[in-house]
Design an enzyme around this catalytic site. Structure first.
Site, PDB file in Angstrom:
ATOM      1  N   PRO A   1       0.793  -1.222   0.000  1.00 39.45           N
ATOM      2  CA  PRO A   1       0.000   0.000   0.000  1.00 39.45           C
ATOM      3  C   PRO A   1       0.833   1.283   0.000  1.00 39.45           C
ATOM      4  O   PRO A   1       0.287   2.362  -0.147  1.00 39.45           O
ATOM      5  CB  PRO A   1      -0.771  -0.107   1.313  1.00 39.45           C
ATOM      6  CG  PRO A   1       0.124  -0.901   2.196  1.00 39.45           C
ATOM      7  CD  PRO A   1       0.804  -1.896   1.299  1.00 39.45           C
TER       8      PRO A   1
ATOM      9  N   ASP B   1       4.109   2.133 -11.359  1.00 47.44           N
ATOM     10  CA  ASP B   1       3.069   3.129 -11.492  1.00 47.44           C
ATOM     11  C   ASP B   1       2.917   4.098 -10.340  1.00 47.44           C
ATOM     12  O   ASP B   1       3.680   4.077  -9.409  1.00 47.44           O
ATOM     13  CB  ASP B   1       1.809   2.568 -11.665  1.00 47.44           C
ATOM     14  CG  ASP B   1       1.002   1.505 -11.632  1.00 47.44           C
ATOM     15  OD1 ASP B   1       0.365   1.439 -10.617  1.00 47.44           O
ATOM     16  OD2 ASP B   1       0.963   0.886 -12.687  1.00 47.44           O
TER      17      ASP B   1
ATOM     18  N   LYS C   1      -0.259   6.252 -13.513  1.00 48.17           N
ATOM     19  CA  LYS C   1      -1.647   6.630 -13.794  1.00 48.17           C
ATOM     20  C   LYS C   1      -2.100   7.451 -12.620  1.00 48.17           C
ATOM     21  O   LYS C   1      -1.778   7.124 -11.492  1.00 48.17           O
ATOM     22  CB  LYS C   1      -2.545   5.406 -13.859  1.00 48.17           C
ATOM     23  CG  LYS C   1      -2.103   4.336 -14.779  1.00 48.17           C
ATOM     24  CD  LYS C   1      -2.971   3.133 -14.529  1.00 48.17           C
ATOM     25  CE  LYS C   1      -2.565   1.971 -15.417  1.00 48.17           C
ATOM     26  NZ  LYS C   1      -3.386   0.801 -15.172  1.00 48.17           N
TER      27      LYS C   1
ATOM     28  N   ASP D   1      -1.895  -5.285  -4.265  1.00 49.78           N
ATOM     29  CA  ASP D   1      -1.771  -6.628  -4.825  1.00 49.78           C
ATOM     30  C   ASP D   1      -2.056  -6.556  -6.331  1.00 49.78           C
ATOM     31  O   ASP D   1      -2.991  -5.867  -6.738  1.00 49.78           O
ATOM     32  CB  ASP D   1      -2.783  -7.561  -4.136  1.00 49.78           C
ATOM     33  CG  ASP D   1      -2.685  -8.961  -4.695  1.00 49.78           C
ATOM     34  OD1 ASP D   1      -1.882  -9.737  -4.152  1.00 49.78           O
ATOM     35  OD2 ASP D   1      -3.384  -9.268  -5.686  1.00 49.78           O
TER      36      ASP D   1
ATOM     37  N   THR E   1      -2.871  -5.606   0.052  1.00 54.61           N
ATOM     38  CA  THR E   1      -3.810  -4.760  -0.693  1.00 54.61           C
ATOM     39  C   THR E   1      -4.269  -3.577   0.176  1.00 54.61           C
ATOM     40  O   THR E   1      -4.243  -3.629   1.404  1.00 54.61           O
ATOM     41  CB  THR E   1      -4.990  -5.608  -1.205  1.00 54.61           C
ATOM     42  OG1 THR E   1      -5.764  -4.788  -2.081  1.00 54.61           O
ATOM     43  CG2 THR E   1      -5.891  -6.108  -0.078  1.00 54.61           C
TER      44      THR E   1
ATOM     45  N   MET F   1     -11.407   2.933  -5.266  1.00 54.35           N
ATOM     46  CA  MET F   1     -11.700   3.834  -6.389  1.00 54.35           C
ATOM     47  C   MET F   1     -13.110   4.407  -6.311  1.00 54.35           C
ATOM     48  O   MET F   1     -13.780   4.556  -7.342  1.00 54.35           O
ATOM     49  CB  MET F   1     -11.520   3.092  -7.731  1.00 54.35           C
ATOM     50  CG  MET F   1     -10.089   2.676  -7.967  1.00 54.35           C
ATOM     51  SD  MET F   1      -9.857   1.768  -9.491  1.00 54.35           S
ATOM     52  CE  MET F   1     -10.295   0.119  -9.016  1.00 54.35           C
TER      53      MET F   1
HETATM   54  N1  SAH Z   1      -3.987  -3.199  -6.633  1.00 50.14           N
HETATM   55  C1  SAH Z   1      -4.279  -2.195  -5.659  1.00 50.14           C
HETATM   56  C2  SAH Z   1      -5.511  -1.406  -5.996  1.00 50.14           C
HETATM   57  C3  SAH Z   1      -5.384  -0.560  -7.231  1.00 50.14           C
HETATM   58  S1  SAH Z   1      -6.831   0.326  -7.612  1.00 50.14           S
HETATM   59  C4  SAH Z   1      -4.390  -2.817  -4.278  1.00 50.14           C
HETATM   60  O1  SAH Z   1      -4.413  -4.038  -4.162  1.00 50.14           O
HETATM   61  O2  SAH Z   1      -4.420  -2.076  -3.304  1.00 50.14           O
HETATM   62  C5  SAH Z   1      -6.437   1.900  -6.960  1.00 50.14           C
HETATM   63  C6  SAH Z   1      -7.216   2.153  -5.720  1.00 50.14           C
HETATM   64  O3  SAH Z   1      -6.641   1.475  -4.635  1.00 50.14           O
HETATM   65  C7  SAH Z   1      -7.256   3.596  -5.280  1.00 50.14           C
HETATM   66  O4  SAH Z   1      -8.208   4.345  -5.985  1.00 50.14           O
HETATM   67  C8  SAH Z   1      -7.612   3.443  -3.826  1.00 50.14           C
HETATM   68  O5  SAH Z   1      -8.972   3.168  -3.668  1.00 50.14           O
HETATM   69  C9  SAH Z   1      -6.843   2.202  -3.457  1.00 50.14           C
HETATM   70  N2  SAH Z   1      -5.540   2.481  -2.850  1.00 50.14           N
HETATM   71  C10 SAH Z   1      -4.329   2.112  -3.285  1.00 50.14           C
HETATM   72  N3  SAH Z   1      -3.365   2.471  -2.414  1.00 50.14           N
HETATM   73  C11 SAH Z   1      -3.989   3.073  -1.397  1.00 50.14           C
HETATM   74  C12 SAH Z   1      -3.560   3.639  -0.167  1.00 50.14           C
HETATM   75  N4  SAH Z   1      -2.272   3.659   0.190  1.00 50.14           N
HETATM   76  N5  SAH Z   1      -4.487   4.161   0.653  1.00 50.14           N
HETATM   77  C13 SAH Z   1      -5.786   4.136   0.333  1.00 50.14           C
HETATM   78  N6  SAH Z   1      -6.245   3.626  -0.813  1.00 50.14           N
HETATM   79  C14 SAH Z   1      -5.361   3.084  -1.655  1.00 50.14           C
END
Ligand code: SAH
Length: 510
Positions: free
Chosen positions: A14, A37, A59, A92, A120, A175
């Protein structure tokens, strides 16, 4: 033709660097190509080997810097060229990360791939905002669901009313920020009690984490008012009530603070970790690069007489490392050092020498070249003694001059590495620093202060950036800062990383 390489679809977690897996770190360090990314911590790039091709396909919510098809084509192309490719994704790779699409393309092209899971975002949001995602008596299921930030995408629609009809469930919405009001309305349409608690956690696990809580009825307005934006996880359910009692991260003494630190030859990973453990957001500015630089003729000359020297002097841990590498390469036996006596400056340097079970006989209290020279002179053993000084290309003239003139020693210099200024103009950490500034910047040594000042415009703050308070390790560093025209806003009570951090906490929280 080159043998086809492998593509690793790797979860970067994260954000917090400590939440990445060992496997991910190992693969990054061995990669020929790294594709990463927006949600991936930019400092991961520093783990790459020299010469690794680094491609940012960032992105941001709402627009794609590099189209998905191009990313996939890039992975295929590099793998076909025989490269080991690491495709790093936030969280993830298989949770809303389009990792599945990339894997399918690779499989279709006959390219070998592996998948490394990551923590995640929803798990990090729960842990770092103080919300257990499940709870024995109230919440027995957890739904990970996407809120579709991009309404132009033709994707499967989530049935929010149906989700609103579930009982004893925690929803973790990814998201969902730009459609938050619609989502909350949809859940209520399905029968969810408007008083159900909701938390929004932005940038979970990082020093810049922000969170708020409300209810299904109120949270959308609260988010607008507080200005929270993507990336954030929205947590809906009874579990949110526990935050009041089990929050730990946002209580830390440096939580919400941005602290810049400088990376120099002394290294500072210890400092970074200390600050992050107190909840700070750390911006690490890699000001200089240390490269081994050994003159073989000089090395042979000095090594052939190694047993005839009385003292060997080290000014950095790096010098110790390179020196012992060379000794082992030449002799494979520590006894080649004969009865050499060891002198050095700094804790890290002494620790590095002691790793070889060698005693440091002379080490000044203050970590400066002058103090080292004075301490050696005070041993009363220098007159006509042979001394070898192992250094880089910086800060050595005073030391040598003093030992020769005041100590009347015969000094040979053995430079083993070179310190180069890094150009930070394009570096993501410097970009972030110029853009937003910081609450504080910490200087652990005079050379850090010099390297910082030497960056000039690469670290010039933008008009809306927070001007940092300058913290110094001690009188010597403070003097250097003032000479360079920089302010000293606080100083460690005694030289040491813990003392520097304590001074920072006191200064910022006063
Ligand atoms: N594959 C990633 C998700 C990607 S989609 C995972 O497993 O976490 C992108 C979304 O993930 C963002 O819009 C947000 O909702 C969430 N996200 C990713 N990193 C985050 C973080 N550090 N804190 C809060 N939301 C996060």
């Amino acid at each position: 033709m080159a043998e086809t390489g492998t593509v690793f679809l790797v979860g970067a977690g994260p954000g917090d660097l400590g939440l990445i897996t060992f496997r991910a770190r190992e693969l990054i360090a061995a990669a020929d190509v790294l594709v990463y990314d927006y949600l991936v911590h930019p400092d991961l790039v520093d783990w790459c080997q020299p010469g690794c091709e680094i491609v940012y396909v960032g992105k941001k919510a709402g627009f794609h810097a590099v189209p998905q098809s191009e990313i996939e084509a890039l992975l295929v192309d590099r793998a076909k060229a025989g490269k080991q490719v690491v495709r790093l994704k936030g969280g993830d790779p298989y949770v809303f990360g389009r990792g599945g699409e990339e894997a399918r393309t690779l499989a279709a092209d006959g390219i070998r791939f592996e998948v490394v899971p990551g923590v995640t975002a929803s798990l990090a949001a729960g842990a770092y905002a103080g919300i257990p995602l499940t709870q024995r008596n109230t919440s027995s299921s957890l739904v990970l669901v996407t809120g579709h930030e991009d309404p132009n995408k033709h994707e499967l629609q989530v049935d929010w009313a149906k989700l609103g009809g579930l009982r004893n469930t925690t929803l973790a919405i990814y998201m969902g920020m730009s459609r938050l009001p619609d989502i909350m309305t949809g859940l209520q349409d399905g029968g969810l009690d408007p008083a159900t608690p909701v938390a929004v956690v932005q940038w979970a696990s990082l020093g810049r984490q922000r969170s708020l809580t409300g209810t299904v009825a109120t949270v959308a307005d609260a988010v607008t008012e507080a200005g929270l934006k993507a990336p954030a996880i929205i947590i809906v359910g009874e579990v949110v009530r526990h935050q009041e009692t089990v929050d730990w991260f946002e209580q830390l003494s440096l939580f919400g603070r941005r602290v810049a630190i400088t990376r120099t030859r002394e290294g500072n990973s210890g400092l970074r970790a200390k600050l992050e453990h107190l909840g700070a957001e750390v911006i690490e500015l890699p000001l200089i690069n240390v490269v081994p630089d050994v003159d073989p003729t000089l090395l042979v000359e000095i090594f052939s007489e190694l047993g005839t020297y009385d003292w060997i002097v080290f000014t950095s841990a790096h010098g110790v490392k390179v020196f012992f590498e060379q000794v082992m390469r030449a002799y494979a036996d520590i006894r080649a050092l004969g009865l050499l006596r060891f002198a050095c400056v700094g804790d890290a340097t002494a620790r590095e020498i002691e790793k070889y079970h060698l005693k440091v006989e002379c080490r000044p209290e203050a970590a400066t070249a002058e103090a080292l020279a004075d301490a050696l002179i005070a041993t009363d053993s220098l007159d006509s003694a042979k001394v070898v000084v192992v250094t880089g290309n910086l800060n050595r003239d005073t030391l040598v001059a003093k030992l020769e003139q005041e100590g009347r020693a015969i000094v040979d210099l053995l430079p083993l590495y070179r310190t180069e200024k890094l150009d930070l103009s394009e570096h993501p950490a410097a970009h972030d620093f110029r853009d937003k500034g910081a609450d504080a910047v910490l200087f652990a040594s005079s050379s850090a202060a010099e390297a910082y000042a030497a960056q000039g415009d690469s670290l010039k703050l933008g008009p809306t950036a927070t001007v940092p308070q300058c913290g110094s390790m001690g009188p010597q560093t403070s003097a250097s800062l003032r000479e360079l025209g920089l302010a000293v806003d606080f100083e460690a009570a005694a030289p040491g990383l813990d003392e520097l951090v304590t001074a920072l906490v006191t200064h910022l929280n006063d």
